[in-house]
Design an enzyme around this catalytic site. Structure first.
Site, PDB file in Angstrom:
ATOM      1  CE1 TYR A 296      -3.935   2.099   0.447  1.00 51.40           C
ATOM      2  CE2 TYR A 296      -2.920   2.712   1.929  1.00 51.40           C
ATOM      3  CZ  TYR A 296      -4.185   2.678   1.310  1.00 51.40           C
ATOM      4  OH  TYR A 296      -5.118   3.488   1.442  1.00 51.40           O
TER       5      TYR A 296
ATOM      6  CB  CYS B 123      -8.655   7.599   0.670  1.00 49.17           C
ATOM      7  SG  CYS B 123     -10.110   7.201   1.264  1.00 49.17           S
ATOM      8  CG  HIS B 124      -5.050   7.132  -1.900  1.00 51.63           C
ATOM      9  ND1 HIS B 124      -5.904   6.865  -1.815  1.00 51.63           N
ATOM     10  CD2 HIS B 124      -4.083   6.106  -1.243  1.00 51.63           C
ATOM     11  CE1 HIS B 124      -6.220   5.766  -1.794  1.00 51.63           C
ATOM     12  NE2 HIS B 124      -4.671   5.413  -1.011  1.00 51.63           N
ATOM     13  N   GLY B 125      -5.549  12.414  -0.538  1.00 43.69           N
ATOM     14  CA  GLY B 125      -4.712  13.703  -0.892  1.00 43.69           C
ATOM     15  C   GLY B 125      -5.248  14.013  -2.345  1.00 43.69           C
TER      16      GLY B 125
END
Lengths: 415, 159
Positions: A296, B123-125
């Site tokens: 991840y 979540c991932h910006g």
């Protein structure tokens, strides 16, 4: 390795059966008379530990399936029903959930052992690749199993992972819709994940059969990394020697497993998964189960969607092609002074990636993840090919017997 | 000759049998039937974002303020990662309708957050502006504009 069996059944019925199906002779030559290197250490018990975990997961899983309902409106409650109402349901579910973590812990140790002692090198390439196939099947099984309780992490983990396929050019969206059976993760997705989660462990069992077959064709590697030359001097029969050593390893491993199940059953889980899935609200911080964290971290380290997916899968591809990347003719790290250090640097890199995968993708964590991702690939693609050419290995013993019996000053001799 | 004919016929037969087993995983008739949804937008205050569910996914209906509209229109389109003028993304400037699914990996972005006052994906910006366009972060595309129509001044139909 396991030549023609010398097994002769003692009873008349045994002889009658053996002449029609030589099953007992096969078991005898594979697991009793089979010659195992006499210098195997406890790191070699993880194959047996993994076999035990596969059986444990199948047994607990089949039982859980008797009480679980794979429907979005009932799945979460049926898991709570297992925890509260079903006789011993809490224990069986905790055994299964923590069993997955223990399975991955054991497989990572097993893989690391193979990397340290060069178990992937000729003639064990197929054996090694079958192991990577098992690892991939385990990841697919673990991922789909985590979706089944239909909590918030189940739902959003499934959403993020299935969305990886949208990164494929042109056909990505069509493939993702096909995987979902709809326009988002929903009931059809849950239902098919349950079906596949039940199927894949049996496929793992089949590939484990091939893995053991390949192992018994080429023979086991060992800490010295030299093959058995003289069966009398270098090896001992599998039973009782390896059988009992494996049993000891399994017993100790079960203690760790039981400690998790009975004392800290939710330590490795995520509290958000005790909230029922809500398709309209993403949890503030999505993290996969601990065993996926290094991958991840690699996914998030690459500032491009397709690139992240390619590097994440590339991390596994590195394992597949490892037998051809390592150019050293010496198998065991015991006789490779530089590789021995770089092996531990690599392990530290993977653990570091795992830590970064658990952190929010902000500030220094992003940069650190990029550096470690780069190092992960440099280890495989640059260090291993070059190290074999420049490293001067220490003298390798002529035989296994020499490595354990003569005045060997290496760690094997001292052990 | 007979072998080739048998082989060719077998290949067709295998394909014909395999197809139903693959196609059964595509969206079924009941999923396809839920393809459109209607919403009364009269009650949405200026500045407010309403989230409704369409095809199992959230859709954001945003009543934009004059400042937000100006921010969306004043951007140098050529410099955007996924260049699209605001006018191509709205039917009426006050109303922005976008699918509330981050184009990175499918999380739901949070409204009125991030550097561009639009949405921020936790979540991932990924950072979106007041037109739902990607401005910063790993998402490759702007938030998708679904097919929709104004049935009246206060009612829209999505899908």
């Amino acid at each position: 390795m396991s030549g023609p069996s010398t097994y002769v059944p003692k009873s008349a019925i045994g002889r009658w059966f053996e002449s029609r199906l030589p099953l007992m002779g096969f078991m005898h030559s594979s697991f009793v008379a089979y010659p195992t290197p006499k210098n195997l250490n406890y790191w070699w018990t993880f194959g047996a530990i993994l076999s035990f975990m596969l059986v444990a997961q199948i047994v607990t899983g089949v039982v859980l399936a008797m009480h679980y309902t794979p429907h979005t409106s009932m799945a979460f409650n049926s898991v709570e029903h297992i925890m509260r109402d079903v006789n011993w349901g809490w224990m069986i579910r905790y055994l299964h959930a923590n069993g997955a973590s223990m399975f991955f812990l054991a497989v990572y140790i097993h893989i690391a052992r193979g990397m340290y002692y060069g178990s992937y090198k000729a003639p064990r390439e197929i054996l090694w690749i079958l192991g990577v196939v098992i690892f991939l099947l385990m990841m697919a099984t673990g991922f789909m199993g985590y979706v089944l309780p239909w909590g918030q992490m189940s739902f959003w983990g499934a959403t993020v992972i299935t969305n990886l396929f949208t990164a494929i050019p042109l056909v990505g969206d069509a493939i993702t819709t096909w995987l979902w059976g709809g326009y988002s993760v929903d009931n059809p997705t849950l239902n098919r994940f349950f079906s596949l989660h039940y199927l894949l462990p049996f496929m793992i069992a089949a590939v484990v059969g091939l893995h053991v077959w390949a192992l018994h064709v080429v023979g086991q590697n060992n800490p010295a990394g030299v093959d058995i030359k003289d069966i009398e001097k270098d090896s001992v029969p599998f039973t009782p020697h390896a059988t009992l050593k494996d049993a000891t390893g399994i017993a100790v491993f079960i203690m760790l497993y039981a400690w998790f199940v009975f004392f800290i059953p939710n330590f490795l889980g995520d509290a958000d998964n005790y909230i029922m899935a809500n398709p309209l609200q993403t949890p503030p911080h999505i993290v996969p189960e601990w065993y996926f964290l290094p991958f991840y971290a690699i996914l998030r380290a690459i500032p491009s969607k397709l690139g992240g997916v390619i590097f994440m899968f590339g991390a596994i591809v590195m394992l597949v092609i490892l037998p051809w990347l390592d150019t050293s003719r010496v198998r065991s790290a015991v006789y490779r002074p530089v590789y021995k250090i770089l092996f531990w640097v690599f392990i530290a890199c993977v653990i570091g990636l795992g830590y970064l995968g658990s952190q929010p993708p902000e500030g220094g964590a992003v940069l650190a993840a990029r550096i470690l991702t780069a190092y992960y690939f440099i280890h495989f693609l640059v260090i291993l090919p070059l190290l074999g050419l420049f490293e001067t290995p220490r003298p390798v013993p002529a035989s296994i017997a020499d490595s354990v019996l003569k005045g060997d000053t290496t760690e094997l001799g001292k052990a | 000759m007979l072998y080739i004919a048998t082989g060719a016929a077998s290949a067709v037969a295998v394909g014909a049998v395999a197809w139903p087993f693959i196609a059964q995983m595509n969206p079924d008739a009941s999923t396809l039937a839920l393809a459109s949804t209607e919403l009364d937008i009269g009650a949405i205050a200026e500045g407010q974002i309403v989230t409704i569910k369409w095809r199992g996914k959230p859709v954001f209906v945003r009543h934009r303020t004059a400042k937000e509209i100006k921010e969306a229109q004043d951007v140098d389109v050529a410099k955007l990662p996924d260049p699209q003028p605001d006018s191509a993304r709205v039917k009426k400037p006050e109303w922005l309708v976008v699918v509330g699914v981050c184009t990175h990996l499918g999380c739901i972005p949070l409204g009125h957050q991030g550097q561009f006052d639009g949405w921020f994906c936790p979540c991932h910006g990924s950072d979106y502006d007041t037109s739902g366009r990607i401005r910063q972060g790993p998402a490759p595309r702007n938030l998708e504009v679904p097919e929709y129509a104004f049935l009246s001044d206060t009612k829209i139909k999505i899908g």
